[in-house]
Design a protein around this motif. Structure first.
Motif, PDB file in Angstrom:
ATOM      1  N   GLU A 124       0.540  -1.044  -0.225  1.00 26.64           N
ATOM      2  CA  GLU A 124      -0.015   0.029   0.280  1.00 26.64           C
ATOM      3  C   GLU A 124       0.829   1.801  -0.065  1.00 26.64           C
ATOM      4  N   VAL A 125      -0.170   2.577  -0.311  1.00 23.73           N
ATOM      5  CA  VAL A 125       1.185   3.659  -0.039  1.00 23.73           C
ATOM      6  C   VAL A 125      -0.407   4.264   0.788  1.00 23.73           C
ATOM      7  N   HIS A 126       1.077   4.732   2.158  1.00 26.77           N
ATOM      8  CA  HIS A 126       0.139   4.903   3.212  1.00 26.77           C
ATOM      9  C   HIS A 126       0.092   6.316   3.164  1.00 26.77           C
ATOM     10  N   ALA A 127       0.015   7.209   3.474  1.00 26.97           N
ATOM     11  CA  ALA A 127       0.010   8.305   4.485  1.00 26.97           C
ATOM     12  C   ALA A 127      -0.152   9.210   5.375  1.00 26.97           C
ATOM     13  N   LEU A 128       1.043   9.999   5.677  1.00 23.05           N
ATOM     14  CA  LEU A 128       1.043  10.626   7.273  1.00 23.05           C
ATOM     15  C   LEU A 128       0.635  11.628   6.933  1.00 23.05           C
ATOM     16  N   VAL A 129      -0.352  11.762   7.916  1.00 25.14           N
ATOM     17  CA  VAL A 129      -0.559  13.503   7.579  1.00 25.14           C
ATOM     18  C   VAL A 129      -0.819  14.184   9.078  1.00 25.14           C
ATOM     19  N   GLY A 130      -0.484  15.373   9.396  1.00 28.89           N
ATOM     20  CA  GLY A 130      -0.771  16.169  10.472  1.00 28.89           C
ATOM     21  C   GLY A 130       0.113  17.962  10.691  1.00 28.89           C
ATOM     22  N   GLU A 131      -0.088  18.155  11.466  1.00 25.69           N
ATOM     23  CA  GLU A 131       0.310  19.837  11.855  1.00 25.69           C
ATOM     24  C   GLU A 131       1.561  19.286  12.266  1.00 25.69           C
ATOM     25  N   ASN A 132       2.770  20.615  11.863  1.00 25.23           N
ATOM     26  CA  ASN A 132       3.816  20.829  11.800  1.00 25.23           C
ATOM     27  C   ASN A 132       4.228  20.350  13.386  1.00 25.23           C
ATOM     28  N   GLY A 133       5.391  19.540  13.637  1.00 22.84           N
ATOM     29  CA  GLY A 133       5.193  18.596  15.314  1.00 22.84           C
ATOM     30  C   GLY A 133       4.875  17.912  15.107  1.00 22.84           C
ATOM     31  N   ALA A 134       3.403  17.302  14.806  1.00 24.50           N
ATOM     32  CA  ALA A 134       2.820  16.162  15.175  1.00 24.50           C
ATOM     33  C   ALA A 134       2.778  14.666  16.282  1.00 24.50           C
ATOM     34  N   GLY A 135       4.440  14.597  14.717  1.00 29.88           N
ATOM     35  CA  GLY A 135       5.390  13.308  15.204  1.00 29.88           C
ATOM     36  C   GLY A 135       5.277  12.842  13.978  1.00 29.88           C
ATOM     37  N   LYS A 136       4.997  13.229  13.084  1.00 28.77           N
ATOM     38  CA  LYS A 136       5.530  12.836  12.037  1.00 28.77           C
ATOM     39  C   LYS A 136       6.715  11.925  11.295  1.00 28.77           C
ATOM     40  N   VAL A 185       4.582   2.188   0.295  1.00 30.27           N
ATOM     41  CA  VAL A 185       5.568   3.322   0.593  1.00 30.27           C
ATOM     42  C   VAL A 185       4.941   4.181   1.676  1.00 30.27           C
ATOM     43  N   VAL A 186       5.602   4.631   2.302  1.00 31.80           N
ATOM     44  CA  VAL A 186       4.944   5.666   3.619  1.00 31.80           C
ATOM     45  C   VAL A 186       5.363   7.144   3.017  1.00 31.80           C
ATOM     46  N   TYR A 187       4.525   7.909   3.178  1.00 34.86           N
ATOM     47  CA  TYR A 187       4.133   9.364   2.281  1.00 34.86           C
ATOM     48  C   TYR A 187       4.329  10.184   3.067  1.00 34.86           C
ATOM     49  N   ILE A 188       4.738  11.167   3.271  1.00 39.45           N
ATOM     50  CA  ILE A 188       4.509  12.380   4.807  1.00 39.45           C
ATOM     51  C   ILE A 188       4.304  13.124   3.722  1.00 39.45           C
ATOM     52  N   SER A 189       3.391  14.464   3.977  1.00 35.17           N
ATOM     53  CA  SER A 189       3.107  15.695   3.197  1.00 35.17           C
ATOM     54  C   SER A 189       2.048  16.293   3.408  1.00 35.17           C
ATOM     55  N   HIS A 190       2.677  17.472   3.085  1.00 32.77           N
ATOM     56  CA  HIS A 190       1.439  18.490   3.657  1.00 32.77           C
ATOM     57  C   HIS A 190       0.677  19.130   2.347  1.00 32.77           C
ATOM     58  N   ARG A 191       0.951  18.803   1.495  1.00 32.57           N
ATOM     59  CA  ARG A 191       0.654  19.106   0.192  1.00 32.57           C
ATOM     60  C   ARG A 191      -0.861  18.162   0.282  1.00 32.57           C
ATOM     61  N   MET A 192      -2.013  18.283   0.264  1.00 32.19           N
ATOM     62  CA  MET A 192      -3.337  17.582   0.377  1.00 32.19           C
ATOM     63  C   MET A 192      -3.468  16.907  -1.113  1.00 32.19           C
ATOM     64  N   ASP A 193      -3.161  17.699  -2.152  1.00 32.89           N
ATOM     65  CA  ASP A 193      -3.563  16.989  -3.076  1.00 32.89           C
ATOM     66  C   ASP A 193      -3.236  15.770  -3.358  1.00 32.89           C
ATOM     67  N   GLU A 194      -1.874  15.735  -3.138  1.00 29.85           N
ATOM     68  CA  GLU A 194      -1.196  14.500  -3.696  1.00 29.85           C
ATOM     69  C   GLU A 194      -1.209  13.833  -2.617  1.00 29.85           C
ATOM     70  N   ILE A 195      -1.304  13.893  -1.526  1.00 35.15           N
ATOM     71  CA  ILE A 195      -2.307  12.665  -0.636  1.00 35.15           C
ATOM     72  C   ILE A 195      -3.446  11.762  -0.956  1.00 35.15           C
ATOM     73  N   PHE A 196      -4.002  12.491  -1.663  1.00 39.17           N
ATOM     74  CA  PHE A 196      -5.088  12.332  -2.493  1.00 39.17           C
ATOM     75  C   PHE A 196      -5.235  11.735  -3.045  1.00 39.17           C
ATOM     76  N   ASP A 237      -3.719   4.696  -0.393  1.00 35.88           N
ATOM     77  CA  ASP A 237      -4.789   4.445  -0.819  1.00 35.88           C
ATOM     78  C   ASP A 237      -5.222   4.136   0.841  1.00 35.88           C
ATOM     79  N   ARG A 238      -4.618   4.593   2.041  1.00 29.89           N
ATOM     80  CA  ARG A 238      -4.795   5.141   3.390  1.00 29.89           C
ATOM     81  C   ARG A 238      -4.248   6.304   4.018  1.00 29.89           C
ATOM     82  N   ILE A 239      -4.962   6.787   4.861  1.00 31.52           N
ATOM     83  CA  ILE A 239      -4.049   8.018   6.127  1.00 31.52           C
ATOM     84  C   ILE A 239      -4.355   7.987   7.308  1.00 31.52           C
ATOM     85  N   THR A 240      -3.322   7.656   7.748  1.00 29.43           N
ATOM     86  CA  THR A 240      -3.069   8.062   9.281  1.00 29.43           C
ATOM     87  C   THR A 240      -2.695   9.451   9.961  1.00 29.43           C
ATOM     88  N   VAL A 241      -3.784  10.144  10.302  1.00 28.12           N
ATOM     89  CA  VAL A 241      -3.320  11.006  10.681  1.00 28.12           C
ATOM     90  C   VAL A 241      -2.717  11.211  12.713  1.00 28.12           C
TER      91      VAL A 241
END
Ligand code: ATP
Ligand code: MG
Length: 491
Positions: free
Chosen positions: A29-41, A191-202, A206-210
């Motif tokens: 899977e491509v697993h996205a990891l999202v959260g604000e600056n300093g969230a712990g990603k 793939v684990v993918y961290i980003s602040h760009r929401m368009d690419e997350i979508f 396949d799944r997103i962890t916040v």
């Protein structure tokens, strides 16, 4: 299941960076990891790569349990990583960096030829032109990022973790990155993918962890959520409008005029910035945007051309002279021009205004504290205290300190080079507010950004560069992605 994190906790003095986080990464899977600056990603992925050890919890990779990993075991288990902060050696070539520590050999001699051919093959996949023999130190950040990506790919990892890989890329280069991610996925790589760009997350995941404040909020199927819901989960509060309205009209008075500026990339560039105006500068990587900024800031020399500020010709030879003229640059490469990593937040902010806040060679400590505290609240610098060294801040929070440092000089012209790179969705709006406050009080802003939406959302006018030359200029009413791209890729 490729990787499982069970009840991971990581504490730093004054911060719980990860608070009992559990997470599954499914094979392929491509697993996205999202959260604000300093969230712990970044902290979370560093526990997977063995860069740090958690205080509590278990990491399971392909059925094998670990209480902590070393970089060696992690790599041996098939985990590859692209860190947010580069790990490249400036003095080595691109190919040498890619194959650092595992160079192909002929007998005992490094097979340079083979190394460079292999590197070139990887770049072909990106459709990007980088000379494998070039020194990494000579590349711009965007290209350095592509070298990082090539390096990770060459390791043939089974799980590839990417921490904000697209941050230094323009839209066009980011597109090549997306293709690479899609290809990797098709070939079975997780793939684990961290980003602040929401368009690419979508687009990619396949799944997103916040994550929020070190805690896992939720893991969701990408197909079952939408932008609003995701942002809500990330920030946990109402968001202000992304591009806040400006309440003033741009004056007719010109603040800065540039005529025929030539450097090593830019050729014969002329433009004007009016008082109270945000002028956007668009273009692809290597189009000369950053060089123009660095010339204005006295960091790079020009070989021809004139700069006029409020009717007076100026010729800043050093950043110090530029600051004295009222010009500030928030640089794209925070390590090169901006951040003193081993100095605390207060010191980083006040370094640019020492003269103003000193009396008889002593820094007015209270004033220093006030200035830092001011910015800490206005742009939400997440930190337990202002004495924190900035190398201990998350990437986005380091960027905020750099912005604060330059605004503290109270400049009349602020050049922002990729100001919101790595900045989370919530904090972006605050930075845009700051830009608006600047221009509403008669200051001017030159804004370089690879994010189309951002240049279009913030600028009054946009000038487009292509291979060092001005190829177009657009007024706000004529802004469109197509129009900008047409000028940016003009032949
Ligand atoms: N070495 C360290 N020492 C002290 N605190 C740290 C250290 N590394 C991280 N932290 C803190 O841990 C928290 C999480 O940081 P982390 O870098 O994981 O955030 P992030 O989600 O990656 O943010 P960003 O989007 O800005 O990159 C932050 O509050 C940060 O300041
Ligand atoms: Mg990070």
């Amino acid at each position: 299941m490729f990787l499982q994190l069970k009840n991971i906790t990581k504490r730093y003095p004054g911060v719980v960076a990860l608070d009992d986080v559990s997470l599954d990464i499914i094979e392929g899977e491509v697993h996205a990891l999202v959260g604000e600056n300093g969230a712990g990603k970044s902290t979370l992925i560093k526990t997977c790569t063995g860069a740090i050890s958690p205080n509590e919890g278990t990491i399971v990779i392909q059925g094998q349990e670990f209480s902590s990993l070393t970089p060696k075991t992690s790599e041996a288990m098939g985990v590859g990583v692209i860190y947010q902060e580069f790990n490249l050696v400036d003095e080595l070539s691109v190919a040498e960096n890619i194959f650092l520590g595992r160079a192909p050999r002929k007998g005992i001699v490094i097979d340079r030829q083979k190394m460079e051919t292999e590197a070139a093959k990887i770049f072909q996949q990106f459709d990007i032109k980088i000379d494998p023999a070039e020194l990494v130190g000579n590349l711009t950040v965007g290209y350095q990022q592509l070298v990082e990506i090539a390096k990770a790919i060459s390791q043939k990892a089974k799980l590839l973790i990417m921490d904000e890989p697209s941050a230094p890329l323009t839209q066009t280069e980011a597109e090549s990155l997306y293709l690479v991610v899609e290809k990797l996925k098709a070939s079975g790589v997780t793939v684990v993918y961290i980003s602040h760009r929401m368009d690419e997350i979508f687009r990619l995941s396949d799944r997103i962890t916040v994550l929020r404040d070190g805690q896992k909020i939720e893991t969701i199927q990408t197909s079952e959520t939408n932008l609003d819901e995701l942002v809500q989960l990330m920030v946990g509060r109402e968001l202000k409008e992304t591009y806040p309205q400006r309440k003033h009209r741009v004056s007719d008075e010109v603040l800065l005029e540039v005529e025929g500026i030539t450097g090593s990339i830019v050729k014969d560039v002329s433009l004007k910035i009016k008082k109270g105006e945000v002028l956007g500068l668009a273009g692809l990587i290597g189009s000369g945007r950053t060089e123009l900024a660095e010339i204005l800031f006295g960091y790079k020399a020009k070989s021809a051309g004139r700069i006029t500020l409020e009717g007076r010709e100026i010729s800043p030879k050093t950043p110090k002279q530029a600051i004295a003229e009222g010009i500030a640059l928030v640089p794209e490469d925070r390590k090169k021009l901006g951040a003193l990593l081993d100095v605390d937040i207060k010191g980083n902010i006040s370094v640019s205004v020492l003269e103003r806040i000193s009396k008889f060679f002593t820094i007015d400590k209270r004033r220093e504290e006030e200035i830092a505290e001011d910015y800490r609240t206005s742009i939400r610098i997440k930190t337990p205290n202002l004495e924190q060294k900035i190398k201990n801040l998350s990437g986005g929070n380091q960027q905020k300190v750099i912005i604060a440092k330059w605004l503290a000089t109270e400049p009349t012209l602020v050049i922002f080079d990729e100001p919101t790179r790595g900045i989370d969705v919530g904090a972006k709006a605050e930075i845009y507010e700051l830009v608006n406050t600047l221009v509403e009080t008669g200051k001017s802003v030159l804004m370089i950004s690879s994010e189309m939406e951002e240049v279009m959302g913030m600028s009054d006018r946009i000038v487009v560069l292509h291979e060092g030359r001005v190829t177009g200029e657009l007024d706000r009413k004529d802004f469109s992605q197509e129009a900008i791209m047409a000028f940016a890729s003009k032949n």
